[in-house]
Every structure is written in structure tokens, then in C-alpha cells.
Design an enzyme around this catalytic site. Structure first.
Site, short mmCIF file in Angstrom:
data_model
loop_
_atom_site.label_atom_id
_atom_site.label_comp_id
_atom_site.label_asym_id
_atom_site.label_seq_id
_atom_site.Cartn_x
_atom_site.Cartn_y
_atom_site.Cartn_z
N THR A 89 0.72 -1.25 0.03
CA THR A 89 -0.13 0.15 -0.13
C THR A 89 0.71 1.32 0.05
O THR A 89 1.88 1.26 0.58
CB THR A 89 -0.88 -0.03 1.38
OG1 THR A 89 -1.99 -0.94 0.80
CG2 THR A 89 -1.64 1.29 1.45
N ARG A 117 -13.87 -8.47 -1.59
CA ARG A 117 -13.15 -8.29 0.01
C ARG A 117 -12.69 -6.82 -0.19
O ARG A 117 -12.34 -6.26 -0.97
CB ARG A 117 -11.95 -9.03 0.24
CG ARG A 117 -11.28 -8.75 1.18
CD ARG A 117 -9.85 -7.98 1.15
NE ARG A 117 -9.27 -7.98 2.27
CZ ARG A 117 -8.17 -7.13 2.48
NH1 ARG A 117 -7.67 -6.31 1.40
NH2 ARG A 117 -7.37 -7.02 3.52
N VAL A 118 -13.11 -6.10 0.82
CA VAL A 118 -12.61 -4.71 0.85
C VAL A 118 -11.66 -4.56 2.29
O VAL A 118 -12.08 -5.32 3.31
CB VAL A 118 -13.88 -3.51 1.20
CG1 VAL A 118 -13.21 -2.23 1.51
CG2 VAL A 118 -14.63 -3.50 0.15
N ASP A 120 -8.65 -2.32 4.93
CA ASP A 120 -8.69 -1.06 5.55
C ASP A 120 -8.74 0.20 4.89
O ASP A 120 -9.16 1.37 5.55
CB ASP A 120 -7.86 -1.04 6.77
CG ASP A 120 -6.28 -1.31 6.12
OD1 ASP A 120 -6.24 -2.03 5.15
OD2 ASP A 120 -5.66 -0.72 6.94
N GLY A 141 -0.79 -2.87 6.16
CA GLY A 141 -0.66 -4.17 6.80
C GLY A 141 -1.94 -5.05 6.43
O GLY A 141 -2.60 -4.81 5.61
N THR A 142 -2.12 -6.02 7.34
CA THR A 142 -3.26 -6.82 7.16
C THR A 142 -4.37 -6.45 7.56
O THR A 142 -4.87 -6.09 8.92
CB THR A 142 -2.96 -8.12 8.27
OG1 THR A 142 -2.53 -7.52 9.53
CG2 THR A 142 -1.59 -9.14 7.72
N GLY A 143 -5.07 -5.79 6.40
CA GLY A 143 -6.26 -4.82 6.54
C GLY A 143 -7.33 -5.06 7.61
O GLY A 143 -7.85 -4.36 8.32
N1 ASP Z 1 -4.00 -2.81 4.00
C1 ASP Z 1 -4.17 -3.42 2.91
C2 ASP Z 1 -5.19 -4.32 2.64
O1 ASP Z 1 -5.54 -4.84 3.66
C3 ASP Z 1 -2.82 -3.99 2.28
C4 ASP Z 1 -1.60 -3.50 2.36
O2 ASP Z 1 -1.21 -2.57 3.31
O3 ASP Z 1 -0.54 -3.78 1.57
O4 ASP Z 1 -5.66 -3.92 1.62
#
Ligand code: ASP
Length: 222
Positions: A89, A117-118, A120, A141-143
Site C-alpha cells: 500500500t 473483499r474490501v 482497511d 498491513g493486514t487490513g
Molecule cells: N492494508 C492493505 C489491505 O488490507 C494491504 C497493504 O497494506 O498492502 O488491503
């Protein structure tokens, strides 16, 4: 605030997000409606193949074969970070001379995620938030965990209600609240006084900051 999600034809989704903020009474538009809105305002549209590269297709096929969902950019060549733990991101936060704080986040998404899927990034308060009284925040991160923790808003709320400094609030969110639910990643933030904080609980995070009159600083590892 403005955001779009579930779009595949808008060349620059952040411009569409900004257009939602400036030219609609809404905050979040998704799917075909979001694309029609962007098209109607003359934003550049592209065929979804525009976003497809050989490396990313190969990555998708590997993830499908392993029946896993992986974070964006996993498997790219010759990058310094562990590719299984790097997030794709792109975020930006800013404080201007008038005291206005702003944040923007464009997700790298997750490879082989379930359609629909959406993450964060477009959810105001989860991956993106700005409030002139406290801070501007953009997360990566892990959204799913950032959504559960309402991470970006939680940071600002800690400052507003608890009187915490930017550093203390960011440390609490990234190193404690998120880690407690196995949320991996980090965030970039700037507060109303111009303090910058770039915490992460992963191996590294590609990051940089600049201040008028000072050299640009960039870093990858801790
Ligand atoms: N946070 C983003 C998501 O969950 C992924 C990322 O940060 O690369 O879509």
C-alpha cells in the site's frame, strides 16, 4: 472524507476518492457506481488489464496453487525486505502551513483475496483518518486487523480523549493493540504540531518524510 472500493477501471483511484469528497455528499462509493461517478467527472478510465503484469499474474497463480491469500508485492524480485512480509500500500500524510492535516491511502490489496473483499485503506477510521485537532494517519498491513482495531481513528482518539502524544498513541496502536490480534504492518502519521511518527511491527517499512527547508529522509529498516 472520500473513498472508493471495488473498482477496476479507474486509473488513479485516489483522485476518485478525492472527487467523492469534493463533488458528492457521500463518503464511500463502491463498484460500478463508483466507476460511473469517476467517469462522469472525466477521470481517466482504463481496461483492467492495465493493472496486470506478468510478475503479478505469476504471483496470483502461485497463491491460487497454494490456496493462500498473500499480501501485495510478495514474490517481487530483488527487494531488500522479506517478500512474504511486505505490504504494497502507498500512503501519504501532510500538514500544511494553515494547520490542515490530510491523509491518503491507495491499497496494494491482497493477492488471491475473495472477490468483494474490501481492506482497511478506503475505510475512514480504519486505514485512513485525519482530524485537524489531532493527526493525519495512513496505515499499511493486514487490513482485517486494522479494521477490527479501527486503527487510524484509535490513534487520533487516544490523543483527543486521553491526551496522549502522537508517539505514545502510535506505539500503543501498532505495538500493542494490533500485535495483540496478530495485526502486522505499520502506519505513517503527522500531528497538528508537525511531529512525524512512522512505526511498524514488521521487518521494515518503505518510508520517507520531508519538512520545508530540510533534506528528505528515507528509510526501509528499523
Ligand atoms: N492494508 C492493505 C489491505 O488490507 C494491504 C497493504 O497494506 O498492502 O488491503
Amino acid at each position: 472524507a472520500g473513498a472508493v472500493a471495488g473498482v477496476s477501471h479507474i486509473k488513479r483511484p485516489l483522485r476518485a476518492a478525492r472527487a467523492v469528497m469534493e463533488h458528492s455528499e457521500h463518503v464511500l462509493l463502491v463498484g460500478a457506481g463508483a466507476e460511473a461517478f469517476a467517469r462522469g467527472l472525466g477521470l481517466e478510465m482504463v481496461d483492467p488489464t492495465y493493472f496486470s503484469t506478468e510478475a503479478r499474474r505469476a504471483q496470483l497463480h502461485r497463491a491460487q496453487a497454494d490456496a493462500v491469500t498473500v499480501l501485495d508485492h510478495d514474490g517481487a524480485a530483488s527487494a531488500p525486505l522479506d517478500e512474504q512480509r511486505k505490504f504494497g500500500t502507498v500512503g501519504a500524510v501532510a500538514l500544511d502551513a494553515h494547520g490542515n492535516l490530510a491523509a491518503a491511502t491507495s491499497t496494494g490489496g491482497m493477492t488471491n483475496k475473495r472477490p468483494g473483499r474490501v481492506g482497511d485503506s478506503p475505510l475512514i477510521g480504519a486505514g485512513t483518518y485525519a482530524d485537524n485537532r489531532t493527526a493525519a494517519v495512513s496505515c499499511t498491513g493486514t487490513g482485517e486487523m486494522f479494521i477490527r482495531a479501527a486503527a487510524a481513528h484509535d490513534l487520533c482518539a487516544r490523543m483527543a480523549y486521553g491526551g496522549q502524544t502522537l508517539d505514545a498513541a502510535a506505539e500503543q496502536v501498532v505495538m500493542q493493540s494490533l500485535l495483540a490480534i496478530d495485526g502486522r504492518g505499520g502506519l505513517i502519521a503527522v500531528d497538528a504540531q508537525g511531529h512525524v511518527c512512522l512505526p511498524f511491527n514488521t521487518e521494515g517499512m518503505y518510508r520517507g518524510h520531508a519538512r520545508v527547508g530540510e533534506p528528505v529522509q528515507t528509510a526501509i529498516f528499523r
